[in-house]
Scaffold this active site. Structure first.
Site, PDB file in Angstrom:
ATOM      1  N   HIS A 261       0.763  -1.145   0.123  1.00 57.60           N
ATOM      2  CA  HIS A 261      -0.068  -0.158  -0.081  1.00 57.60           C
ATOM      3  C   HIS A 261       0.942   1.112   0.120  1.00 57.60           C
ATOM      4  O   HIS A 261       1.821   1.133   0.608  1.00 57.60           O
ATOM      5  CB  HIS A 261      -0.743   0.008   1.250  1.00 57.60           C
ATOM      6  CG  HIS A 261      -1.899   0.973   1.116  1.00 57.60           C
ATOM      7  ND1 HIS A 261      -2.011   2.198   1.240  1.00 57.60           N
ATOM      8  CD2 HIS A 261      -3.287   0.798   0.712  1.00 57.60           C
ATOM      9  CE1 HIS A 261      -3.387   2.751   1.156  1.00 57.60           C
ATOM     10  NE2 HIS A 261      -3.975   1.935   0.732  1.00 57.60           N
ATOM     11  N   ASP A 315      -7.728  -5.412   0.175  1.00 58.07           N
ATOM     12  CA  ASP A 315      -8.276  -6.346  -1.165  1.00 58.07           C
ATOM     13  C   ASP A 315      -7.926  -7.720  -0.490  1.00 58.07           C
ATOM     14  O   ASP A 315      -8.542  -8.693  -1.225  1.00 58.07           O
ATOM     15  CB  ASP A 315      -7.841  -5.843  -2.073  1.00 58.07           C
ATOM     16  CG  ASP A 315      -8.355  -4.591  -3.010  1.00 58.07           C
ATOM     17  OD1 ASP A 315      -9.512  -4.450  -2.892  1.00 58.07           O
ATOM     18  OD2 ASP A 315      -7.699  -3.782  -3.107  1.00 58.07           O
TER      19      ASP A 315
HETATM   20  C1  LIG Z   1      -0.722  -0.824  -3.934  1.00 59.46           C
HETATM   21  C2  LIG Z   1       0.457  -0.440  -4.670  1.00 59.46           C
HETATM   22  C3  LIG Z   1      -0.007   0.017  -6.241  1.00 59.46           C
HETATM   23  C4  LIG Z   1       1.425   0.722  -4.216  1.00 59.46           C
HETATM   24  O1  LIG Z   1       2.147   1.058  -4.931  1.00 59.46           O
HETATM   25  P1  LIG Z   1       3.387   2.147  -4.724  1.00 59.46           P
HETATM   26  O2  LIG Z   1       2.968   2.646  -3.419  1.00 59.46           O
HETATM   27  O3  LIG Z   1       3.644   2.731  -6.020  1.00 59.46           O
HETATM   28  O4  LIG Z   1       4.611   1.137  -4.323  1.00 59.46           O
HETATM   29  P2  LIG Z   1       5.862   0.579  -5.347  1.00 59.46           P
HETATM   30  O5  LIG Z   1       5.112  -0.058  -6.378  1.00 59.46           O
HETATM   31  O6  LIG Z   1       6.469   1.815  -5.586  1.00 59.46           O
HETATM   32  O7  LIG Z   1       6.532  -0.457  -4.432  1.00 59.46           O
HETATM   33  C5  LIG Z   1       7.577  -0.033  -3.433  1.00 59.46           C
HETATM   34  C6  LIG Z   1       8.475  -1.346  -3.393  1.00 59.46           C
HETATM   35  O8  LIG Z   1       7.949  -2.526  -2.745  1.00 59.46           O
HETATM   36  C7  LIG Z   1       7.563  -3.337  -3.668  1.00 59.46           C
HETATM   37  N1  LIG Z   1       6.114  -4.088  -3.697  1.00 59.46           N
HETATM   38  C8  LIG Z   1       4.956  -3.167  -3.600  1.00 59.46           C
HETATM   39  N2  LIG Z   1       3.761  -3.867  -3.473  1.00 59.46           N
HETATM   40  C9  LIG Z   1       4.242  -5.163  -3.886  1.00 59.46           C
HETATM   41  C10 LIG Z   1       3.830  -6.318  -3.959  1.00 59.46           C
HETATM   42  N3  LIG Z   1       2.195  -6.380  -4.098  1.00 59.46           N
HETATM   43  N4  LIG Z   1       3.964  -7.598  -4.070  1.00 59.46           N
HETATM   44  C11 LIG Z   1       5.746  -7.390  -4.286  1.00 59.46           C
HETATM   45  N5  LIG Z   1       6.525  -6.304  -4.176  1.00 59.46           N
HETATM   46  C12 LIG Z   1       5.712  -5.112  -3.944  1.00 59.46           C
HETATM   47  C13 LIG Z   1       7.891  -3.023  -5.131  1.00 59.46           C
HETATM   48  O9  LIG Z   1       8.246  -3.952  -5.951  1.00 59.46           O
HETATM   49  C14 LIG Z   1       9.051  -2.012  -4.728  1.00 59.46           C
HETATM   50  O10 LIG Z   1      10.149  -2.634  -4.408  1.00 59.46           O
HETATM   51  P3  LIG Z   1      11.422  -1.848  -4.861  1.00 59.46           P
HETATM   52  O11 LIG Z   1      11.669  -0.683  -3.941  1.00 59.46           O
HETATM   53  O12 LIG Z   1      12.563  -2.843  -4.610  1.00 59.46           O
HETATM   54  O13 LIG Z   1      11.544  -1.745  -6.339  1.00 59.46           O
HETATM   55  C15 LIG Z   1       1.570  -1.758  -4.812  1.00 59.46           C
HETATM   56  O14 LIG Z   1       1.830  -2.097  -3.493  1.00 59.46           O
HETATM   57  C16 LIG Z   1       0.639  -2.862  -5.642  1.00 59.46           C
HETATM   58  O15 LIG Z   1       0.594  -3.074  -6.877  1.00 59.46           O
HETATM   59  N6  LIG Z   1       0.026  -3.964  -4.967  1.00 59.46           N
HETATM   60  C17 LIG Z   1      -0.753  -4.921  -5.634  1.00 59.46           C
HETATM   61  C18 LIG Z   1      -2.046  -4.475  -6.022  1.00 59.46           C
HETATM   62  C19 LIG Z   1      -2.953  -4.064  -4.843  1.00 59.46           C
HETATM   63  O16 LIG Z   1      -3.171  -5.130  -4.122  1.00 59.46           O
HETATM   64  N7  LIG Z   1      -3.700  -2.981  -4.883  1.00 59.46           N
HETATM   65  C20 LIG Z   1      -4.751  -2.925  -4.074  1.00 59.46           C
HETATM   66  C21 LIG Z   1      -4.401  -1.508  -3.153  1.00 59.46           C
HETATM   67  S1  LIG Z   1      -5.385  -1.385  -1.873  1.00 59.46           S
END
Ligand SMILES: CC(C)(COP(=O)(O)OP(=O)(O)OC[C@H]1O[C@@H](n2cnc3c(N)ncnc32)[C@H](O)[C@@H]1OP(=O)(O)O)[C@@H](O)C(=O)NCCC(=O)NCCS
Length: 378
Positions: A261, A315
């Site tokens: 998140h 979720d």
């Molecule tokens: C929610 C979400 C979009 C937040 O994204 P964000 O704040 O932009 O976070 P980032 O994508 O920059 O991730 C930061 C780090 O954590 C890791 N990470 C974040 N979510 C992850 C996940 N679900 N699985 C694996 N790694 C994850 C990223 O790979 C990144 O690692 P790095 O720094 O080594 O590159 C992201 O966590 C995600 O796509 N989750 C899965 C989808 C989901 O469940 N969405 C519902 C949200 S309520």
């Protein structure tokens, strides 16, 4: 003009001042108008919480009864909306059907009397009342059935489950569904709320505000993640497959659905409540083996990614709860929208109170002075 550092995804940049909800992502705290989510989930109802968010205070007994009464009497949809929905392809995603139907409502109420509290109230009531009816109607119509009329003797959540399944729900199920709506109604400046506020800032009507937010909620990185969680749990299939699946995701640098998140760096407080609700449902209505897979996933992801603050989000367990209620997977996000519409409307009202149209800037990284090449020379 001051040039700010570009932050992809506008991370950490305030888009508004708001008193609607508050998150402490380090401590795992979520409050609506200052009240902790755990307390609302235990003691409130969805309609009372919606009132709290939109009008800023918990309603008195009379205010709540009046609001419930108004919502009850606006639950039917116009036959012309229903006929329009009948023309939608059955194979279309219910979120697209909902977005089109919410926008179509605006055709009937095109007055934009944004300074009139009666217009605001009427729009709030109409949207909160009809969105569940539209979701249930599309579900029945795509199965070839006629939509079911709302039942005046049933509460908000029980009536939705009745319209969806064509039978009166078990009271525990209806109460748990209502709590799920409380958990999903509002969550600070997320993508769909931002989208709602941007649209609101142009002073368009609330139906367009909600339609644009529904479109934003549909994506897999936002509301669509709970659908993907269920598909993922089914694909993994057994507890033994969990570790190799996660290791493979990490190696391919693909995101594990239902985890992570932007704000929470601990387990999402809503996930904790939803997990508990899932257990109550399993106890009464039978076990779901995907729950074992989910728990193992939580353990393995914690082992591997706790250092990055990656824990289950809202979720992760909501899909298991909805599936146990017999709700089809592609309705999970429309149900999220049924809840979130009240949050969007609270932001619509707050945006209107001190409106300035959103007009951010950009960092241009393209060319300049490029000569126009005639088509036969390209
Ligand atoms: C929610 C979400 C979009 C937040 O994204 P964000 O704040 O932009 O976070 P980032 O994508 O920059 O991730 C930061 C780090 O954590 C890791 N990470 C974040 N979510 C992850 C996940 N679900 N699985 C694996 N790694 C994850 C990223 O790979 C990144 O690692 P790095 O720094 O080594 O590159 C992201 O966590 C995600 O796509 N989750 C899965 C989808 C989901 O469940 N969405 C519902 C949200 S309520």
């Amino acid at each position: 003009m001051m040039v700010c550092e570009y932050k992809p995804g506008l991370e950490g940049i305030p888009a508004a001042q708001s008193s609607i909800s508050y998150v402490d992502g380090q401590k795992g705290i979520l409050e609506y108008r200052g009240i902790r989510i755990e307390e609302l989930a235990e003691k409130s109802t969805f309609l009372e919480t919606a009132y709290l968010l939109i009008w800023g205070e918990l309603p008195s007994k009379q205010e709540l009864e009046a609001f419930e009464h108004e919502v009850l009497h606006h639950r039917r949809i116009k036959y012309r909306i229903r006929d329009m929905m009948k023309c939608f392809p059955e194979s279309g995603h219910p979120m697209d059907a909902l977005q089109a139907s919410a926008a179509a409502l605006g055709l009937f109420y095109s007055l934009r009397d944004l300074h009139n509290p009666a217009y605001i109230r009427d729009s709030v009531v109409r949207l909160i009342a009809t969105i569940p009816t539209m979701v249930a109607a599309f579900q029945l119509m795509r199965k070839g059935n006629d939509p079911v009329r709302p039942r005046d003797d049933l509460g908000y959540s029980a009536n939705f489950l009745y319209m969806l399944n064509e039978q009166e729900p078990d009271p525990l199920m209806a109460r748990i569904f209502d709590i799920c709506l409380i958990l999903q109604v509002e969550h600070t400046m997320n993508a769909s709320t931002f989208s709602a506020r941007v649209t609101a800032s142009t002073l368009t009507d609330p139906y367009a505000v909600v339609a644009s937010a529904v479109g934003t909620l549909g994506g897999p990185l936002h509301g669509g993640a709970n659908e993907e969680v269920i598909q993922m749990l089914d694909k993994i299939g057994s507890v033994e497959n969990v570790r190799p699946y996660i290791e493979d995701c990490l190696q391919r640098k693909s995101k594990i659905m239902g985890f992570g998140h932007r704000v929470y760096k601990v387990k999402d407080p809503r996930a904790i409540i939803l997990q508990n609700l899932a257990e109550q449902l399993f106890e009464k209505f039978g076990y779901d083996k995907s729950y074992d897979i989910a728990q193992e996933m939580e353990r393995v992801v914690e082992e591997k990614l706790a250092g990055k603050g990656i824990y289950p989000n809202v979720d992760f367990y909501s899909g298991l709860v909805y599936r146990k209620m017999g709700i089809p997977t592609d309705l999970f996000t429309p149900i999220f929208a049924i809840a979130r519409v009240a949050g969007w409307l609270a932001h619509w009202k707050e945006q209107l109170a001190e409106n300035r149209i959103f007009r951010p800037t950009q960092v241009y990284n393209g060319y300049h002075e490029v000569p126009y090449l005639p088509i036969d020379q390209r």
